[in-house]
Write a protein that holds these residues in place. Sequence first.
Motif, PDB file in Angstrom:
ATOM      1  N   GLY B 184       0.815  -1.211   0.000  1.00 30.32           N
ATOM      2  CA  GLY B 184       0.000   0.000   0.000  1.00 30.32           C
ATOM      3  C   GLY B 184       0.845   1.257   0.000  1.00 30.32           C
ATOM      4  N   HIS B 185       2.152   1.122   0.273  1.00 34.23           N
ATOM      5  CA  HIS B 185       3.067   2.262   0.174  1.00 34.23           C
ATOM      6  C   HIS B 185       3.929   2.110  -1.081  1.00 34.23           C
ATOM      7  CE1 HIS B 185       2.097   3.841   4.209  1.00 34.23           C
ATOM      8  NE2 HIS B 185       1.868   2.579   4.483  1.00 34.23           N
ATOM      9  N   LEU B 186       3.311   2.110  -2.243  1.00 31.67           N
ATOM     10  CA  LEU B 186       3.911   2.007  -3.576  1.00 31.67           C
ATOM     11  C   LEU B 186       4.270   0.589  -3.969  1.00 31.67           C
ATOM     12  CD1 LEU B 186       4.639   3.671  -6.124  1.00 31.67           C
ATOM     13  CD2 LEU B 186       6.982   3.711  -5.300  1.00 31.67           C
ATOM     14  N   LEU B 187       5.177  -0.073  -3.233  1.00 33.95           N
ATOM     15  CA  LEU B 187       5.635  -1.386  -3.659  1.00 33.95           C
ATOM     16  C   LEU B 187       5.160  -2.483  -2.704  1.00 33.95           C
ATOM     17  CD1 LEU B 187       9.281  -0.587  -4.840  1.00 33.95           C
ATOM     18  CD2 LEU B 187       7.231  -0.888  -6.231  1.00 33.95           C
ATOM     19  N   GLN B 188       4.769  -3.608  -3.299  1.00 37.03           N
ATOM     20  CA  GLN B 188       4.261  -4.740  -2.543  1.00 37.03           C
ATOM     21  C   GLN B 188       5.373  -5.772  -2.323  1.00 37.03           C
ATOM     22  OE1 GLN B 188       0.400  -5.506  -2.741  1.00 37.03           O
ATOM     23  NE2 GLN B 188       0.330  -3.299  -2.971  1.00 37.03           N
TER      24      GLN B 188
END
Lengths: 456, 456
Positions: B184-188
Motif C-alpha cells: 500500500g506504500h507504492l511497492l508490494q
Amino acid sequence: MLDYSKILPWYKPAANESLKCVSKGQGLYQRAKELIPGATHLFGKRAELYAPDVWPCYYKRAKGCTIWDLDGNKYLDFTMVGIGACTLGYADRDITSAVHKELVSGNLCTLNSPLEVQLAEKLAELHPWSQMVRYARTGGEMASIAIRIARASTGKSKIIICGYHGWHDWYLSANLASQKCLDGHLLQGLQPNGVPRELQGLTIPVKYGDADSLKMLLRADHDIAAVVMEPSREQGYDKVFLSQVREECSRHSVVLIFDETTSGFREYCGGIHMLSGTAPDLCIFGKTISNGIPMAALIGTRSVMEAAQSTFISSTYWTESIGPAAALEFIKKHQRLNLGTVLEQVGERIRNNIQTACNSSGLEVTFNGTKALTSFSIVHHDWPKMLTLFTQMMMNQGVLASDRSYSNYSHTFSGALRKHRTAITDVLGRIALYASRDELDNVLRTRVKTSSFGRI
Amino acid sequence: MLDYSKILPWYKPAANESLKCVSKGQGLYQRAKELIPGATHLFGKRAELYAPDVWPCYYKRAKGCTIWDLDGNKYLDFTMVGIGACTLGYADRDITSAVHKELVSGNLCTLNSPLEVQLAEKLAELHPWSQMVRYARTGGEMASIAIRIARASTGKSKIIICGYHGWHDWYLSANLASQKCLDGHLLQGLQPNGVPRELQGLTIPVKYGDADSLKMLLRADHDIAAVVMEPSREQGYDKVFLSQVREECSRHSVVLIFDETTSGFREYCGGIHMLSGTAPDLCIFGKTISNGIPMAALIGTRSVMEAAQSTFISSTYWTESIGPAAALEFIKKHQRLNLGTVLEQVGERIRNNIQTACNSSGLEVTFNGTKALTSFSIVHHDWPKMLTLFTQMMMNQGVLASDRSYSNYSHTFSGALRKHRTAITDVLGRIALYASRDELDNVLRTRVKTSSFGRI
C-alpha cells in the motif's frame, strides 16, 4: 569588503565579512557554515584539517594536479588529490570524453545501459574469484549494500569491522558502547548520535593483525554475519593475517568482505587483495574506480551475491551510465599506463623529496602508509602546530600540502615533483630554523589544525 | 545465434542463447541475470514489469522522449521516462552543457566547489522556511541522512512512515513484523531479509489521510523521532491532512520530514508542499532535481539541521560538482519553461488520449495519480494480462507504454502526443476486440507481467 560580484555574482557576503576573511575562499567558507552544517560534505575537505584561516577552501578550476582558487592563486596539489579519488589527475581528458559521450547519448533512460553489463564482465575478468556485481554511487552506500547482502545470505546480524567503512548506521553503531571503539580505524571521535541504540553490540571492531581476538570472537559468537575490513591501510597488506582471517571466516561460514574504497585500483588494477593471494566473498570499490565521477561497485561470489535477490536494494541513480562509462575508461587507462607502477614510483619520489628536505634541515621524519598513500610526521613536541605552519608556508610556494601526500599520475607532468622538492626543501629548512628558535608562533598566521571530528 | 560482435564487441552470448531470445536486448538481459543479482539496479527497470519476453531491456541512445534499442528499433517513451527522473527529456542540451563545463574544469578536487554553496542559496530562496542543506547522490541515501539528523536532533529512535522511501534498513525494517506492513506504500512484497531484527518495531507505517491513527501513535509513544511521508502520491496532496500532521508533530516535538524524491520539482519548482501551505522541518529531493545526473538534496530548518554537526555524515562523491551543476541548470530551466504548467498540460493530453481511445473501444478506464504522474487501469477480469498485451502491441506501433505514463517536456516535441493518440487508439481498439472474443492469449507473445518484488 571583498568584491565577490564578478567571480560569484550570486554570492551575498555577510555584513562583517571583511573583518575576518583573508580571501574569497575564506569568505565563502564562512557563508557555507551558515548554509551547510559542517560547511563541507566530506569531513576531509574542512579547512580546519589543514590551515583553518588561510586555506583556499574553494576552487575555480582544476587540471592535472594544478588548482586555481577563487582569488586566482595557482597551486600544485600534493595533498590527497581529490581525497584519493582522482589518481589520473583532475579533468582527465579520456574520462571527460567517455562521460560526455554518455551525456550526449542519454545517460539515464527507462531502459538499461549495456555499459553496466560490460563493466560487470570486466570486473569479473579482473577478479576471477567473483561472478556477480552490484553498483551504487558512493563507497558508503556500497558498504551498506554489502552488509545487507551478507546478513541476508547468512541470516545473522553481527558484523566484525577492521578499518574505515563510512558514515552509515551499521558502522557508526560500533561507537554506541563507547565513542572510542572506532578510534584507531582512520578517524577519531566519530559521534554516533542519531544511530538507534537498538543497534548497540551489533558491530564489533578488531585491530588489524589481531588474529587471536578475531578467532575468539568467531568461536564464541554464532550470530556473526560478516567480517568487513580494509585489506590494506597504514602498513600495506599483511599476507599472513589476511589468510588467517579467510580461514576463520570459512570455518564459521562468515562472509568475508574486503573494503577497497581506498586501496582498490591504485597500486593494482583491481582489488589490492589480488596481490595478497587471499580472495574475499565480497569486495567493495568506491572512489578510486572512476577518477571523480560518482560510482561504486560490489563484486562477489555467486553464492553470496544471489542473496541480494531475497531483499530489496534499488535506486534510480544507480542506473545512469556515466558512472560505468567512467569506470570502464579508467580501468582501460589504468592498464594502458601501468598506473600502479607509476603511482609507486611517484610515491618513492615524494618520500625522497620529504626525506631529503628533512635530512638537510636536521629534522627527524617517519613515514606511514603505502608508497602510493604516503603520510609522514616530523618529530617535534607540537607536530600539529608545525604541520599547520608547513601547510601555510607551502601555500606561499604555490603547493598545497599536508601530512598526507597521495601519488598521482599527473605528478609526473611538467616538473611537478621537482617543484615539490624545491618548495619542501626551502620550507622545511626555514621551519627547522624557526623550531630551533622556538619561533613557530611568530610566523603562524592561522589557528592550528585539528584532526578529529567535531562541531565547527 | 544472434551476432553481437558489432554492436557489443565485448559481449559473449551464452551458448544456447539463440534458442530463447528474440532480440539483442533480451539476450543481454539473460546475460545480465548471470552477472547482476536481479538483472537491474532499479526494481522498476526489470523487463518482468512490462512485457517480460519482448521488452527491449537495453538502449543504445536516448534523446528527448525517443529511445533507440540495441536492435535499432526506435520508440517514443510514454512510460515513466527514466522512471520519473528526466522531466526535460533525455540528453537535454542545457544540462549536458552545464555538466560538461564542470568536467572540463575538474568536477572533483581537494578543495570544495562553490556550486554547492550556490545551490544551497537557491534552495533556501525557493523554500523560505528552510535555512540549511545537505547533499547526497541518491534519494535513498538522502532519506537515511534525514532520518539520522532527525534522530540526532530529538534523541529518539522511532519513525512513522507514510509512502515509499527507498531500500535502506530504517525503512525496510517496517516489514520485519509482517512482510505486508509496507504494502500500500507504492511497492508490494518488499522482503526485509538482511535487515537486523533488532530494528523491529522502530518504523511504523500509517496510511495517507489517517490522521486519527497518527494522533494516537504520537500520543501513546514518546520515543518517536520523526514522521516521514510523501506529501503527495496517488491522489495528489491533501491540504487538511498535511496541516493536521504538522500540528501533531509540532505538539509532540517530532521532526516532520517530507520525501519529495518523486513529487518535488515536477508540477512545482521546488517541493510540491509549497502549494499546500504546510512546511515540514526537513524535505528530501532526489531524482527529480537534476534530470538524470546523480544528485539529491535535503533542506531543513537551522534548528534541526544543525544536529548533523553532532553526528558523522560524510562521503567523497557527495563533493563532486556535476550534481550541483545539473541541479542549478535544471532549476533555472524549470523556471524559464514554466515546466510545472507544461507537465500538467501534457498530463491532461495523455489522459485525454487514453480516455478517448477507451471511449471509442467501449473500454472502461480509471485514472490514478496526479496529472503529471498519470496511471490508469482498464476494467477487465485479467488486467495484468491485458496490460502486458497493451505494452507488446504499443511496442509494435513504436511506443513504449505501460500503466504509468509520466508527463515529459519532450512529449511536446515533433507530434509525440499525436503519435501516442494514434497508436493507443489503434491498440486499444484491437485489444477490446480480442477481449470481447476472449482471444488475448492468442496474440500475447510473452509471459504476463508481474508487479510485486521477487526473485527473477
